[in-house]
Design a protein around this motif. Structure first.
Motif: not given
Length: 354
Positions: A221-232
């Motif tokens: 959960t803590k890294t979800k936002k950053s992980d989404q940025n990397v994926t996009v």
């Protein structure tokens, strides 16, 4: 005008006199007090014999949030111009402060842990089935609700009302009696998770699984936002790279189509020049996306919290049991105290009513 009468003050001498009278009265009634003390001692001994010992599984770990440092802050402004959010505020979000402790007590985490399959004494079983087994709950359900064959395997979204009700009851028991989560010191980031149970193997397995479940959920959960940025950004980079490769192939094809173009006929060079413009534009876009992608990867690595286990529950666990001698002493004192209180109370009421 008459003065209002002030309440008389009780002197120390009167208090001492009343205490002496009370003690004298209790001494005169020593036989029922001793009798109740013996009964209490017997009950205390019985309790010590019948009461099963409890085991405490304790796990301590240190938690360090992956908050943003100043090194990444200098890139955050540049990245924001490109529409990339690196989360430079460094806020802890829903996990700020002591919220991680409340996460451990949430129904979601306890339910996931209870429905986890573990291996105990060489046997694979759900933790909730182990809990039901050593508490002999199926016998109670068979006599009362006739649901002794109920199973907790399968998708949770398809659980019946009875299954959800049982889980809710068990979660409530854990939060009230069996589970303790707190910081070792308010100034430190060391968290202590303690599970108490009459089943030693269950206490150890549940403690370890709960810590694993909550910490994994916390990290994801803590890294979800950053992980989404990397994926996009990775998807955009792959897409632009494909366009760039096609443009490079187009330039080569245009040149191959007119290898010895007449210098006087400029129109023959137009296709290859157009493709070269596409290559230059795609190269610039690709370079910018790759730069932002690398910044987002740095942000993702810094978002990952450090969770380091310090101590795990190992067998044999700390055992708590009321000793026979302790049960006799405590039971006798409690019986004598209750009988003395009853006798004094009755004497006071008799005096008031007389």
């Amino acid at each position: 005008m008459d003065k209002i009468a002030e309440p008389s003050e009780v002197s120390l001498k009167e208090i001492v006199t009343k205490v002496k009278k009370g003690l004298t009265y209790l001494i005169s009634r020593w036989k029922p007090i001793v009798a109740f003390g013996i009964v209490g001692a017997a009950l205390g001994l019985t309790y010590a014999i019948i009461k099963k010992p409890t085991y405490k599984a304790v796990c301590t770990f240190v938690l360090e949030d992956g908050s943003k440092s100043g090194g990444l802050g200098q890139y955050a402004g540049l990245a924001s111009l490109a529409g990339i959010d690196l989360g430079s505020s460094g806020g802890g979000g829903i996990f700020k402060g002591d919220n991680i402790i409340e996460l451990y007590k949430s129904r979601l985490m306890l339910e996931k842990t209870l429905l986890s399959e573990v291996t105990i004494a060489g046997k694979k079983q759900l933790l909730i089935d182990r809990y039901i087994e050593f508490n002999q709950l199926r016998k109670v359900w068979k006599q009362k609700d006739h649901i002794d064959t109920i199973s907790f395997r399968g998708a949770t979204d398809k659980f019946t009302r009875s299954q959800d009700s049982i889980i809710s009851t068990i979660v409530e028991v854990f939060n009230k009696k069996l589970l303790t989560v707190d910081k070792l010191d308010k100034k430190l980031s060391i968290i202590v998770v303690q599970v108490e149970s009459e089943d030693e193997l269950f206490a150890q397995s549940f403690n370890l699984k709960l810590v694993e479940t909550v910490n994994n959920f916390y990290s994801v959960t803590k890294t979800k936002k950053s992980d989404q940025n990397v994926t996009v950004l990775q998807r955009q980079a792959d897409s632009v790279k494909a366009v760039l490769n096609n443009s490079i192939n187009g330039v080569a094809s245009a040149i191959d189509a007119n290898p010895n173009a007449n210098p006087q006929l400029l129109i023959l060079k137009a296709p290859s020049q157009r493709k070269q413009v596409d290559v230059q534009a795609s190269t610039a876009i690709y370079a910018e996306i790759v730069k932002n992608l690398e910044l987002s990867k740095i942000s993702l690595r810094q978002d990952v919290p450090l969770i380091q286990i310090i101590d795990e529950p190992v067998l044999p666990l700390l055992k708590t049991k009321v000793g026979k001698l302790k049960g006799i002493i405590l039971g006798g004192l409690l019986g004598a105290f209750l009988s003395s209180t009853f006798l004094l109370t009755r004497k006071i009421f008799d005096k008031i009513l007389s």
